[in-house]
Every structure is written in C-alpha cells, then in structure tokens.
Design a protein around this motif. Structure first.
Motif, PDB file in Angstrom:
ATOM      1  N   TYR A 202     -15.375 -14.301  -2.742  1.00 52.89           N
ATOM      2  CA  TYR A 202     -14.213 -14.720  -1.949  1.00 52.89           C
ATOM      3  C   TYR A 202     -13.673 -13.645  -1.006  1.00 52.89           C
ATOM      4  CZ  TYR A 202     -14.343 -18.272  -5.592  1.00 52.89           C
ATOM      5  OH  TYR A 202     -14.745 -19.257  -6.458  1.00 52.89           O
ATOM      6  N   GLY A 203     -14.286 -12.487  -1.019  1.00 49.45           N
ATOM      7  CA  GLY A 203     -13.868 -11.430  -0.110  1.00 49.45           C
ATOM      8  C   GLY A 203     -12.957 -10.403  -0.771  1.00 49.45           C
ATOM      9  N   SER A 204     -12.881  -9.253  -0.155  1.00 51.93           N
ATOM     10  CA  SER A 204     -12.121  -8.139  -0.716  1.00 51.93           C
ATOM     11  C   SER A 204     -10.623  -8.428  -0.779  1.00 51.93           C
ATOM     12  CB  SER A 204     -12.369  -6.870   0.106  1.00 51.93           C
ATOM     13  OG  SER A 204     -13.715  -6.467   0.023  1.00 51.93           O
ATOM     14  N   ARG A 205     -10.123  -9.156   0.189  1.00 48.27           N
ATOM     15  CA  ARG A 205      -8.688  -9.457   0.194  1.00 48.27           C
ATOM     16  C   ARG A 205      -8.287 -10.281  -1.032  1.00 48.27           C
ATOM     17  NH1 ARG A 205      -4.577  -9.745   4.014  1.00 48.27           N
ATOM     18  NH2 ARG A 205      -2.911 -11.224   3.474  1.00 48.27           N
ATOM     19  N   THR A 206      -9.035 -11.335  -1.297  1.00 46.04           N
ATOM     20  CA  THR A 206      -8.744 -12.178  -2.464  1.00 46.04           C
ATOM     21  C   THR A 206      -8.879 -11.372  -3.754  1.00 46.04           C
ATOM     22  OG1 THR A 206      -9.480 -14.174  -1.329  1.00 46.04           O
ATOM     23  CG2 THR A 206      -9.451 -14.228  -3.734  1.00 46.04           C
ATOM     24  N   ALA A 207      -9.907 -10.521  -3.817  1.00 43.42           N
ATOM     25  CA  ALA A 207     -10.091  -9.680  -5.001  1.00 43.42           C
ATOM     26  C   ALA A 207      -8.910  -8.726  -5.169  1.00 43.42           C
ATOM     27  CB  ALA A 207     -11.394  -8.894  -4.884  1.00 43.42           C
ATOM     28  N   ALA A 208      -8.414  -8.173  -4.075  1.00 43.38           N
ATOM     29  CA  ALA A 208      -7.282  -7.249  -4.135  1.00 43.38           C
ATOM     30  C   ALA A 208      -6.025  -7.966  -4.632  1.00 43.38           C
ATOM     31  CB  ALA A 208      -7.031  -6.638  -2.765  1.00 43.38           C
ATOM     32  N   VAL A 209      -5.795  -9.169  -4.141  1.00 40.99           N
ATOM     33  CA  VAL A 209      -4.633  -9.949  -4.582  1.00 40.99           C
ATOM     34  C   VAL A 209      -4.744 -10.269  -6.075  1.00 40.99           C
ATOM     35  CG1 VAL A 209      -3.446 -12.165  -4.359  1.00 40.99           C
ATOM     36  CG2 VAL A 209      -4.182 -10.934  -2.306  1.00 40.99           C
ATOM     37  N   THR A 210      -5.935 -10.664  -6.509  1.00 37.47           N
ATOM     38  CA  THR A 210      -6.132 -11.004  -7.917  1.00 37.47           C
ATOM     39  C   THR A 210      -5.971  -9.778  -8.809  1.00 37.47           C
ATOM     40  OG1 THR A 210      -7.718 -12.704  -7.223  1.00 37.47           O
ATOM     41  CG2 THR A 210      -7.681 -12.117  -9.557  1.00 37.47           C
ATOM     42  N   SER A 249      -0.053   1.183  -7.297  1.00 38.56           N
ATOM     43  CA  SER A 249      -1.473   0.905  -7.070  1.00 38.56           C
ATOM     44  C   SER A 249      -1.670  -0.473  -6.458  1.00 38.56           C
ATOM     45  CB  SER A 249      -2.250   1.009  -8.390  1.00 38.56           C
ATOM     46  OG  SER A 249      -2.215   2.325  -8.890  1.00 38.56           O
ATOM     47  N   SER A 250      -0.877  -1.440  -6.902  1.00 42.42           N
ATOM     48  CA  SER A 250      -0.961  -2.786  -6.339  1.00 42.42           C
ATOM     49  C   SER A 250      -0.592  -2.792  -4.862  1.00 42.42           C
ATOM     50  CB  SER A 250      -0.035  -3.733  -7.113  1.00 42.42           C
ATOM     51  OG  SER A 250      -0.416  -3.822  -8.469  1.00 42.42           O
ATOM     52  N   VAL A 251       0.479  -2.085  -4.530  1.00 41.64           N
ATOM     53  CA  VAL A 251       0.920  -2.008  -3.135  1.00 41.64           C
ATOM     54  C   VAL A 251      -0.155  -1.349  -2.270  1.00 41.64           C
ATOM     55  CG1 VAL A 251       2.606  -0.977  -1.563  1.00 41.64           C
ATOM     56  CG2 VAL A 251       3.374  -2.008  -3.707  1.00 41.64           C
ATOM     57  N   LEU A 252      -0.709  -0.240  -2.773  1.00 39.65           N
ATOM     58  CA  LEU A 252      -1.749   0.469  -2.033  1.00 39.65           C
ATOM     59  C   LEU A 252      -2.973  -0.414  -1.808  1.00 39.65           C
ATOM     60  CD1 LEU A 252      -1.627   3.983  -3.769  1.00 39.65           C
ATOM     61  CD2 LEU A 252      -0.871   3.421  -1.453  1.00 39.65           C
ATOM     62  N   LEU A 253      -3.356  -1.165  -2.837  1.00 40.89           N
ATOM     63  CA  LEU A 253      -4.547  -2.000  -2.743  1.00 40.89           C
ATOM     64  C   LEU A 253      -4.336  -3.174  -1.791  1.00 40.89           C
ATOM     65  CD1 LEU A 253      -7.422  -2.326  -3.837  1.00 40.89           C
ATOM     66  CD2 LEU A 253      -6.486  -3.714  -5.694  1.00 40.89           C
ATOM     67  N   LEU A 254      -3.147  -3.771  -1.838  1.00 41.26           N
ATOM     68  CA  LEU A 254      -2.852  -4.887  -0.949  1.00 41.26           C
ATOM     69  C   LEU A 254      -2.728  -4.443   0.508  1.00 41.26           C
ATOM     70  CD1 LEU A 254      -0.262  -6.818  -3.142  1.00 41.26           C
ATOM     71  CD2 LEU A 254      -2.607  -7.521  -2.619  1.00 41.26           C
ATOM     72  N   HIS A 255      -2.285  -3.203   0.696  1.00 42.57           N
ATOM     73  CA  HIS A 255      -2.146  -2.665   2.048  1.00 42.57           C
ATOM     74  C   HIS A 255      -3.498  -2.344   2.667  1.00 42.57           C
ATOM     75  CE1 HIS A 255      -0.419  -0.500   5.424  1.00 42.57           C
ATOM     76  NE2 HIS A 255      -1.182   0.536   5.139  1.00 42.57           N
ATOM     77  N   ASP A 256      -4.436  -1.887   1.819  1.00 48.81           N
ATOM     78  CA  ASP A 256      -5.750  -1.490   2.314  1.00 48.81           C
ATOM     79  C   ASP A 256      -6.777  -1.812   1.238  1.00 48.81           C
ATOM     80  OD1 ASP A 256      -8.040  -0.324   3.281  1.00 48.81           O
ATOM     81  OD2 ASP A 256      -7.282   1.745   3.231  1.00 48.81           O
ATOM     82  N   PHE A 257      -7.537  -2.887   1.417  1.00 45.21           N
ATOM     83  CA  PHE A 257      -8.510  -3.301   0.400  1.00 45.21           C
ATOM     84  C   PHE A 257      -9.934  -2.909   0.796  1.00 45.21           C
ATOM     85  CE2 PHE A 257      -6.591  -6.819   2.752  1.00 45.21           C
ATOM     86  CZ  PHE A 257      -7.641  -7.253   3.545  1.00 45.21           C
ATOM     87  N   SER A 258     -10.060  -1.796   1.502  1.00 47.20           N
ATOM     88  CA  SER A 258     -11.385  -1.267   1.835  1.00 47.20           C
ATOM     89  C   SER A 258     -12.034  -0.684   0.578  1.00 47.20           C
ATOM     90  CB  SER A 258     -11.278  -0.178   2.899  1.00 47.20           C
ATOM     91  OG  SER A 258     -10.576   0.955   2.389  1.00 47.20           O
TER      92      SER A 258
END
Length: 287
Positions: A202-210, A249-258
């Motif tokens: 589903y892509g990195s963005r969806t993974a980051a949100v989950t 960590s959640s904020v950092l990941l949602l801001h940049d899911f590279s």
C-alpha cells in the motif's frame, strides 16, 4: 584479523543489544511477578539466557533466509558480505537453540518449556514463511517480543499475572509499530522478493500511518496500569520518557516516511522500548 572479523560478524548476526533486551524482559517478568523478592539466582540466570539465546537464534535464522533480500537491502550484513557462510549460520542457530531449550528445561516449570517451544516455532515460522505474509508476520514477531514477561511470571511460580499481561500488550503494540517501520526501510529489497509488507502493498505513507497508530496505541495502553493502581508512582517518570518518544517518533515518521528516516525512527524506537522496560521494573517492584 580474520578471527576478529568473524567474531564481529557473529555479533552483528545475533544482534546482542536486542538479545540483552529480550533476556532482561524475562527478568523484568520475574521481578514484577514477585515485586523483586525471593528470586533464586539460578532462576534469573536461566531465564535471562533462555531469552537471549532464543532471540539470537531467531535473528540468525532470519538472516539465513533473508540473505537474498539482504543482498539488496543490507549487502554489508554478515551473510551476504561473505563474513559468515550460510551453513555456519545454521550451525549457530542449532547451538543457540539447544542452549535456550536446556536453560528453559532447567527452570523445571513445564509451562516455561512449553512457552519457549512455541516461541521457537513461531520464530522459525516467521523466518521461513511468515515474513512474506506482511502484517501477520509482524504480529508473529511482536508476540515473541511480548511473551518473555509472561514467561518470567511462570518461571517464578506466579503464573499469569494481570500486570504482566498489560506489559505484554504494550510491548506487542510498540514492537508491531517498529516492525511495520522496518518494512518501509526494507521496501527496496522486499518488493522484488514479493514480501507482502504494508509498505510494499500500500505504499510507505500508509505503512507510516499504520506504524504510528500502533505507537500511539501503546502510549494509550501504557496509561491503564497506573489508572487501575497496578503500578507505583515510580512508573511515571520512565513511562513519560517512553511515551513522549513514541509520540515524537510517530510525528517524525508521518512527516517523512522515506527509507532513510524510517531507519532513524526504527533505531529511536529501540531506545523508547528500553525506557518502557525501565518503567515496568520501577512500577512493578515498588508497588
């Protein structure tokens, strides 16, 4: 020089920091179940070695089966780089597994040997087939991370303990977030190997949100032991550090899911998990 290189390769293969945390988690289970009293030295030793050895075996067999993926994602790892030969890795798995089963048996608690056997089978399942299932595989790994607390309770004769169940759930949730984050890191090698991680599907963005939702869920769940009066006030300083870290960590990941940032977050989460272990000890032993 080759001997030193080989030794360092073995250490990188088993990931000793993670193994120390696993062994310590078993001891934490013992401490919480007994409030720190009347634990035999040999019980602590056997419990710690069981947790350490089984995770070391799990990490090694995982790297053995992941050697093709790691050739893309982590070519410097011991097996794809040639420092450790695949057959050598299997030999280490056998030795570490035997050590773990022996120390589990020496607790002379049937439930401990049963839990250890199930955890070992789950780790083998994950390495051989489970990883390709994506989220289900993440849950399998997290179950293995959560079970040491329960194991520790049985090892000291206390059986299932409500507070240890709380701690197990918190560990399960936070580690699931970390496993999903690792899927973002490994997306380059996982996609051609058809590993069905959330990032691949589903892509990195969806993974980051989950992943972030699991981190935040662990934060919410960490409040209940104190609300229900199951831990002392000394639980709070450490859990505040851990919870703040998970939110950050959640904020950092949602801001940049590279991939690069996900790797940083994955490593940071390990620090917050150590803080969480400290909270479990402080809150459980001083109740």
């Amino acid at each position: 020089m080759k001997i030193m290189e080989k030794a360092l390769g073995v250490l990188r293969l088993i990931r000793p920091v993670n193994c120390l945390m696993m062994g310590f988690a078993v001891v934490v289970g013992m401490i919480v179940a007994t409030h720190g009293f009347s634990i035999k030295t040999e019980t602590i030793l056997y419990g710690f070695v069981t947790g350490f050895a089984f995770l070391a075996a799990a990490n090694t067999i995982n790297d053995y089966y992941d050697r093709g993926i790691d050739a893309t994602n982590e070519p410097s790892r011991p097996i794809p780089s040639g420092i450790i030969r695949p057959k050598e890795a299997l030999g280490y798995v056998f030795i570490l597994s035997v050590i773990g089963f022996i120390t589990a048996f020496l607790t002379y608690v049937p439930e401990c040997l049963a839990i250890a056997t199930v955890a070992w089978l789950l780790s083998v399942y994950y390495a051989t087939m489970g990883k390709r299932t994506g989220l289900l595989g993440n849950f399998v790994v997290s179950a293995c991370v959560a079970v040491p607390f329960i194991y520790g309770g049985f090892a000291v004769g206390k059986g299932l303990d409500l507070l240890l169940l709380f701690f197990s759930v918190i560990a399960f949730l936070s580690n699931t977030g970390r496993e999903i984050t690792k899927g973002i890191v490994d997306i380059g090698g996982d996609r051609p190997q058809r590993v069905r991680t959330l990032a691949v599907l589903y892509g990195s963005r969806t993974a980051a949100v989950t992943a972030s939702s699991f981190y935040i869920s662990s934060v919410v769940f960490s409040l209940f032991p104190r609300i229900l009066g199951k831990v002392s006030v000394w639980y709070l300083p450490y859990v505040i550090i851990a919870d703040t870290g998970f939110v950050l960590s959640s904020v950092l990941l949602l801001h940049d899911f590279s991939c690069e940032n996900a790797r940083r977050v994955k490593n940071l989460v390990l620090v917050w998990m150590v803080a969480g272990l400290s909270a479990f000890v402080a809150g459980g032993i001083l109740t």
